[in-house]
Motif scaffolding. Structure first.
Motif, mmCIF file in Angstrom:
data_model
loop_
_atom_site.group_PDB
_atom_site.id
_atom_site.type_symbol
_atom_site.label_atom_id
_atom_site.label_comp_id
_atom_site.label_asym_id
_atom_site.label_seq_id
_atom_site.Cartn_x
_atom_site.Cartn_y
_atom_site.Cartn_z
ATOM 1 N N LYS A 53 0.812 -1.224 0.000
ATOM 2 C CA LYS A 53 0.000 0.000 0.000
ATOM 3 C C LYS A 53 0.839 1.264 0.000
ATOM 4 N N HIS A 54 2.140 1.126 0.205
ATOM 5 C CA HIS A 54 3.005 2.298 0.278
ATOM 6 C C HIS A 54 3.995 2.282 -0.880
ATOM 7 N N ALA A 55 4.405 3.469 -1.278
ATOM 8 C CA ALA A 55 5.311 3.583 -2.418
ATOM 9 C C ALA A 55 6.661 2.934 -2.155
ATOM 10 N N TRP A 56 7.073 2.884 -0.888
ATOM 11 C CA TRP A 56 8.375 2.301 -0.584
ATOM 12 C C TRP A 56 8.345 0.771 -0.599
ATOM 13 N N PRO A 80 33.933 0.643 -10.325
ATOM 14 C CA PRO A 80 33.183 0.638 -9.069
ATOM 15 C C PRO A 80 31.693 0.702 -9.317
ATOM 16 N N GLN A 81 30.947 0.042 -8.448
ATOM 17 C CA GLN A 81 29.500 0.008 -8.573
ATOM 18 C C GLN A 81 28.895 1.334 -8.122
ATOM 19 N N ARG A 82 27.815 1.704 -8.792
ATOM 20 C CA ARG A 82 27.101 2.917 -8.404
ATOM 21 C C ARG A 82 26.386 2.679 -7.093
ATOM 22 N N SER A 83 26.348 3.663 -6.241
ATOM 23 C CA SER A 83 25.642 3.561 -4.977
ATOM 24 C C SER A 83 24.153 3.769 -5.228
ATOM 25 N N LEU A 84 23.393 2.670 -5.178
ATOM 26 C CA LEU A 84 21.971 2.757 -5.464
ATOM 27 C C LEU A 84 21.201 3.156 -4.213
ATOM 28 N N PRO A 85 20.075 3.863 -4.371
ATOM 29 C CA PRO A 85 19.324 4.311 -3.198
ATOM 30 C C PRO A 85 18.698 3.150 -2.463
ATOM 31 N N SER A 86 18.622 3.268 -1.154
ATOM 32 C CA SER A 86 17.995 2.265 -0.313
ATOM 33 C C SER A 86 16.573 2.687 -0.004
ATOM 34 N N TYR A 87 15.764 1.712 0.382
ATOM 35 C CA TYR A 87 14.393 2.050 0.746
ATOM 36 C C TYR A 87 14.359 2.983 1.948
ATOM 37 N N ARG A 88 15.463 2.982 2.747
ATOM 38 C CA ARG A 88 15.493 3.876 3.907
ATOM 39 C C ARG A 88 15.620 5.344 3.481
ATOM 40 N N ASP A 89 16.150 5.541 2.233
ATOM 41 C CA ASP A 89 16.316 6.906 1.749
ATOM 42 C C ASP A 89 15.060 7.456 1.103
ATOM 43 N N VAL A 90 14.048 6.609 0.904
ATOM 44 C CA VAL A 90 12.820 7.066 0.265
ATOM 45 C C VAL A 90 12.016 7.877 1.270
ATOM 46 N N PRO A 91 11.474 9.032 0.907
ATOM 47 C CA PRO A 91 10.678 9.828 1.843
ATOM 48 C C PRO A 91 9.545 9.014 2.427
ATOM 49 N N ARG A 92 9.252 9.209 3.693
ATOM 50 C CA ARG A 92 8.281 8.375 4.384
ATOM 51 C C ARG A 92 6.872 8.957 4.373
ATOM 52 N N GLN A 93 6.689 10.119 3.778
ATOM 53 C CA GLN A 93 5.348 10.647 3.661
ATOM 54 C C GLN A 93 4.615 9.891 2.556
ATOM 55 N N ARG A 94 3.330 9.669 2.761
ATOM 56 C CA ARG A 94 2.543 8.951 1.766
ATOM 57 C C ARG A 94 2.540 9.713 0.451
ATOM 58 N N GLY A 95 2.728 8.979 -0.614
ATOM 59 C CA GLY A 95 2.679 9.581 -1.935
ATOM 60 C C GLY A 95 3.929 10.329 -2.331
ATOM 61 N N ALA A 96 4.896 10.418 -1.428
ATOM 62 C CA ALA A 96 6.095 11.199 -1.742
ATOM 63 C C ALA A 96 7.270 10.329 -2.113
ATOM 64 N N ALA A 97 7.073 9.021 -2.112
ATOM 65 C CA ALA A 97 8.208 8.120 -2.376
ATOM 66 C C ALA A 97 8.522 8.085 -3.861
ATOM 67 N N ARG A 98 9.765 7.744 -4.163
ATOM 68 C CA ARG A 98 10.172 7.592 -5.551
ATOM 69 C C ARG A 98 11.064 6.370 -5.634
ATOM 70 N N ILE A 99 11.085 5.779 -6.784
ATOM 71 C CA ILE A 99 11.921 4.593 -6.994
ATOM 72 C C ILE A 99 12.854 4.883 -8.147
#
Length: 978
Positions: free
Chosen positions: A381-384, A534-553
């Protein structure tokens, strides 16, 4: 039976009831304890003894579903049929009036209400009058479930009763915050009040109870039973009952608490639920929270999950620990957890898992822990949530848990609504499925290839798709996907390498699923992992904004900051898209890359699999490794290829990756077949398809089945070959390179059974498909050799000559085996003098190739040629050598062709001489026909001493003393022996 260790409590209860009857005084007893520890049994013991001594017992039991029923407990108590008719009628009328008051007041019984005290007084008076005639006992089980109005009645009766023959016996669960505490306050003021406490059994008590149930009261068994039940008598009896239902399981086979798996809805599961139900709703809710959180449970998390304070959560935890159901903040064993989860309805379980995922995500717990709850919830139910599932899938693959990763990916696929994202997830799912079962890959892969959005996939996903398509042998599809990859990579390079493609689910799976470039045969088996940029540093789910609807992948396309490492990585990752990596055989499983120079340069491949170490294999490396092994076999280094296959198969086995192991064994079967080791090749192919059901929607089994068919043909077992060919395959078989191998095997079966035209049709069909797919390289796919052999047997020499000439002209890529087979057929169409010059070259090439069977065929042709030229002794020597080579391969048909009567059975057949070696069986066969030792020596070209030694061993093995006693099964038909 459940009252072991409660003797003092039973004696105290009996004494209290006896004193009330004899001293005309009121007694009050409260029996407390955890659920399932014997409170109800002690109460029943007391009231039964009181009834036997003449007391009138008024008994009631509380229940969760009746806790809001007005005066429910009092109606149970005063409905006793032993009351005189007028008294009983009067009491029932009083209760009906009270029930009406309670319904009007919403079950709120207030002592200030003038209607209540008068009714209570009348009830008390009636009971007092009855006690003068006969002692009364009021017994209420599970007082914590009593309704409010009944509690008010009981408080009044306890307060007013002092010197009448009235006894109160109550049971209540420990640590229960309920209406029962209101009555407990009144009980404390009563002068004759007693509190009795019961608890769990000790280990000695467990041993005694087990012996009563017919078990062996051993120390180890008692400890196991204690760990399973926690000493809770109700659970302990259920464990005993459940184990009695499994009589075949001996004491040494009994499961410990760590792996205890009770039967669904069996005695243990029912006992757990009964124990929790009797303990109270709060404890049941707490157990459900513990079951959902599992090892991640803490008092604070449980409180937030259930919406209670940490203090309340801790109190409930104490109650569960007292009942033996929990240890710390976890349920005692998996059996209890399974029982609790089984009692949850689907909606409540989903709600708890969803809430648990949110809590753990807020606290920054590992993605795998959160993903388990998302899977339990069944929705995201959440974007993250998709990002969590991506990281959890990666983590599962790193620890060789592909099935767990598949659960995560399947949930992500079901929740994603974006077409490109769904196609990308499906690619990942197909890749992971190959670790578990290679037959699951093709149906998933077909869905991706037919999806409308597959053309919009980012570069990294296209790179994985190319790898999968090529590994499955799809030719046309592989070429199309490779073209899309090339276009996408060209777009990346033209844009400066800023972004690989639109941010998507698949771009967030680093490590095991996105490591390094594709490797060809020259790199696939290098020792240790390849070092890339070197591998690119990919974003973690912890870095995704925690407000509803504000997450991005994924990364924002507006972010134009691209480092040199990023640019280098793009080039590194899109290496497959380079034109040099797209020869005609790009999409085949025979070889992935073929250099322009003649032959395949395998000098960089190590000769020993010393580089294979723990965790060496990965989704990226396996395809390259298998094709590098094929490159070794193609370069006539088959023994090195076998060692590599065995090393990779061993790693896949100990890592529990059945899909990879099947893929490796399929390649190993091909290599063994090339060596002429038919028995081993057939066994290995059987292992590769052992778990593949007939008619499965996959062409994976076609390669191993083709190996089985060719092995059966070479060993003369045509019926078994026909059974293998009867296996059904999907239509996609003839869209892949595996279809070419299947056609070749079927053609050779037709050739061996005399259906020459049908065989020729299959071989020519191979050629048409190869030409259609633009992979018709004679040096690699030698269908012309097979077709020429069929044409020669049909007498169409001119057409056979044409195909052989085309095959011989293919010098771009070839190997010793192909060259030797071509030379052998070329000799078959040549005149005798020219045949004498060509066949030695064929023999030399086939000896270098390591194919014992084809070497034996060429050597036999050369031996016949020498005999035709009058060189009988040399020819016989070569034929003898060819027979030995064919015999070692188990090629019974060729053995019979070379020396009729000397053909041996295929490995695995048992007869009277199965304990004898091949040489011993030949000597014994001739001896059974009456040949003398000297005649046998001359026939077999050995010394007389050798014959005598063989016969001595034959007599000893068969337990005979003379040649006349040799079994008749050893006799062979010798009419045609020269």
């Amino acid at each position: 039976m459940l009252l072991i260790g409660c003797e003092a409590e039973m004696e105290a209860l009996g004494e209290a009831l006896r004193s009330s009857r004899l001293a005309h005084a009121t007694s009050a007893v409260l029996i407390e304890g955890p659920g399932g520890c014997g409170k109800s049994e002690i109460l029943q013991f007391g009231v039964q003894r009181a009834a036997a001594e003449g007391a009138l017992v008024l008994q009631a039991a509380g229940a969760f579903l009746e806790s809001s029923l007005p005066v429910g407990i009092m109606r149970q108590l005063l409905s006793n049929l032993a009351f005189p008719e007028d008294v009983g009628r009067h009491l029932r009328e009083l209760l009906e009036s009270v029930k009406g008051y309670a319904e009007i007041d919403n079950c709120n019984a207030s002592a200030a209400d003038p209607r209540w005290p008068s009714v209570m007084h009348e009830v008390f008076v009636s009971l007092s009058e009855m006690s003068a005639v006969r002692p009364l006992v009021i017994a209420v089980d599970d007082l914590h479930y009593a309704d409010s109005s009944s509690v008010q009645f009981l408080k009044y009766l306890v307060r007013r009763s002092r010197s009448i023959r009235l006894s109160f016996v109550f049971t209540a669960s420990l640590y229960q915050q309920s209406k029962a505490q209101l009555l407990e306050t009144e009980l404390l003021r009563h002068p004759a009040f007693q509190r009795l406490s019961v608890g769990r059994l000790s280990r000695d008590g467990v041993r005694r109870l087990r012996s009563w149930h017919g078990g062996v009261p051993g120390e180890r068994q008692a400890d196991e039973m204690y760990e399973l039940s926690g000493g809770n008598p109700l659970l302990l009896r259920a464990v005993c009952d459940e184990r009695r239902m499994r009589p075949s399981q001996g004491p040494e086979q009994e499961q410990g608490s760590a792996d205890w798996q009770p039967r669904p809805d069996g005695p243990f599961t029912q006992a757990v639920r009964a124990c929790l139900t009797s303990s109270g709703a709060d404890f049941l809710e707490m157990a459900e929270g513990m079951a959902v959180l599992g090892p991640a449970a803490t008092a604070d998390r449980l409180g937030r999950l259930l919406g209670v304070t940490p203090e309340a959560a801790e109190l409930r935890g104490v109650g569960l620990r007292a009942a033996g159901l929990a240890v710390g903040t976890e349920l005692r064993n998996p059996g209890i957890r399974t029982a609790v989860l089984g009692g949850l309805d689907e909606g409540e379980r989903s709600r708890l898992h969803e809430r648990a995922a949110e809590l753990l995500r807020d606290e920054g717990e590992p993605a795998a822990l959160i993903a388990d709850h998302l899977v339990g919830c069944g929705t995201v139910k959440h974007a993250w949530g998709l990002q969590v599932l991506a990281e959890a899938a990666e983590s599962a693959l790193l620890t060789d848990q592909p099935q767990t990763a598949m659960h995560y990916l399947e949930l992500a696929l079901s929740q994603s609504t974006d077409g490109v994202e769904r196609a990308a997830i499906t690619v990942q799912l197909a890749e992971v499925a190959g670790r578990v079962d290679p037959t699951d890959v093709e149906p998933v892969l077909d869905g991706v290839l037919s999806a409308a959005d597959s053309g919009k996939l980012p570069v990294l996903t296209l790179e994985r798709l190319v790898r999968l398509v090529r590994m499955r042998g799809y030719v046309a599809e592989g070429e199309a996907v490779a073209g899309r990859l090339w276009e996408a990579a060209k777009a990346v390079r033209s844009s400066g390498g800023g972004t690989v493609g639109r941010g998507s689910f698949t771009e967030q799976l680093p490590g095991a699923l996105t490591q390094g470039p594709q490797q060809g045969p020259q790199q696939g088996l290098q020792q240790g992992p390849q070092q890339g940029p070197p591998q690119r540093s990919l974003p973690s789910y912890r870095d995704v904004p925690r407000q509803r609807g504000a997450a991005r992948i994924g990364a924002s396309p507006e972010n134009g900051r691209v480092t040199a490492a990023d640019q280098a990585e793009q080039v590194y990752r899109v290496g497959l898209s380079h034109p040099a990596a797209q020869p005609a055989l790009l999409a085949t499983t025979v070889l992935w890359t073929l250099p322009d120079q003649r032959g395949v340069d395998t000098s960089a491949i190590p000769t020993k699999p010393s580089g294979a170490s723990a965790g060496w294999l990965s989704d990226l490396k396996l395809p390259g490794a298998l094709n590098a092994i094929k490159a070794l076999a193609f370069a006539d280094r088959t023994y090195e290829a076998v060692r590599w296959c065995e090393a990779l198969a061993d790693e896949a086995e100990w890592r529990g990756l059945d899909g990879w192991q099947a893929s490796v064994r399929a390649v190993l079967a091909e290599v063994l077949l090339v060596q002429g080791r038919f028995a081993q090749a057939e066994a290995c192919a059987a292992q590769a398809v052992a778990g593949v059901p007939t008619g499965a929607d996959s062409a994976f089994a076609a390669g191993p089945v083709a190996c089985q068919v060719l092995a059966c043909i070479a060993t003369g077992r045509y019926e078994q070959a026909a059974r293998h060919l009867g296996r059904r395959f999907p239509e996609r078989l003839f869209r892949s390179v595996d279809g070419l191998g299947y056609l070749r095997a079927r053609g050779h079966y037709q050739l061996a059974t005399g259906n020459l035209r049908a065989a020729l049709d299959d071989f020519l069909h191979m050629g048409r498909l190869a030409a259609e797919w633009r992979i018709d390289r004679p040096g690699l796919i030698a269908w012309r050799v097979d077709a020429a052999e069929a044409l020669l047997r049909l007498g169409e020499t001119d057409e056979a000559d044409r195909l052989i000439a085309e095959q011989a002209a293919a010098v771009d890529v070839s190997n010793a085996r192909t060259r030797g087979m071509t030379l052998r057929l070329r000799a078959a169409t040549a005149e005798l003098p020219m045949r004498r010059r060509i066949l030695p070259r064929a023999v030399t090439e086939l000896r270098r190739s390591g194919d014992m069977y084809q070497f034996a065929r060429a050597l036999a042709d050369l031996g016949r040629t020498h005999k035709e030229l009058g060189e009988r002794e040399l020819g016989e020597s070569m034929l003898q050598r060819a027979w030995r080579m064919a015999d070692e391969c188990g090629a019974a048909e060729l053995c019979e062709e070379l020396r009729p009567g000397y053909a041996t059975g295929f490995a695995g057949e048992v007869d009277e001489g199965s304990t004898l070696s091949q040489s011993e069986r030949r000597v014994a066969s001739l001896a059974a026909f009456g040949y003398t030792n000297r005649e046998i020596a001359a026939e077999l070209h050995v010394t007389v001493s050798t014959v005598e030694q063989h016969l001595t061993r034959v007599y000893r093995k068969l337990n005979v003393t003379r040649r006349q006693d040799l079994p008749p099964q050893l006799k062979m038909c010798m009419e045609d022996v020269a």
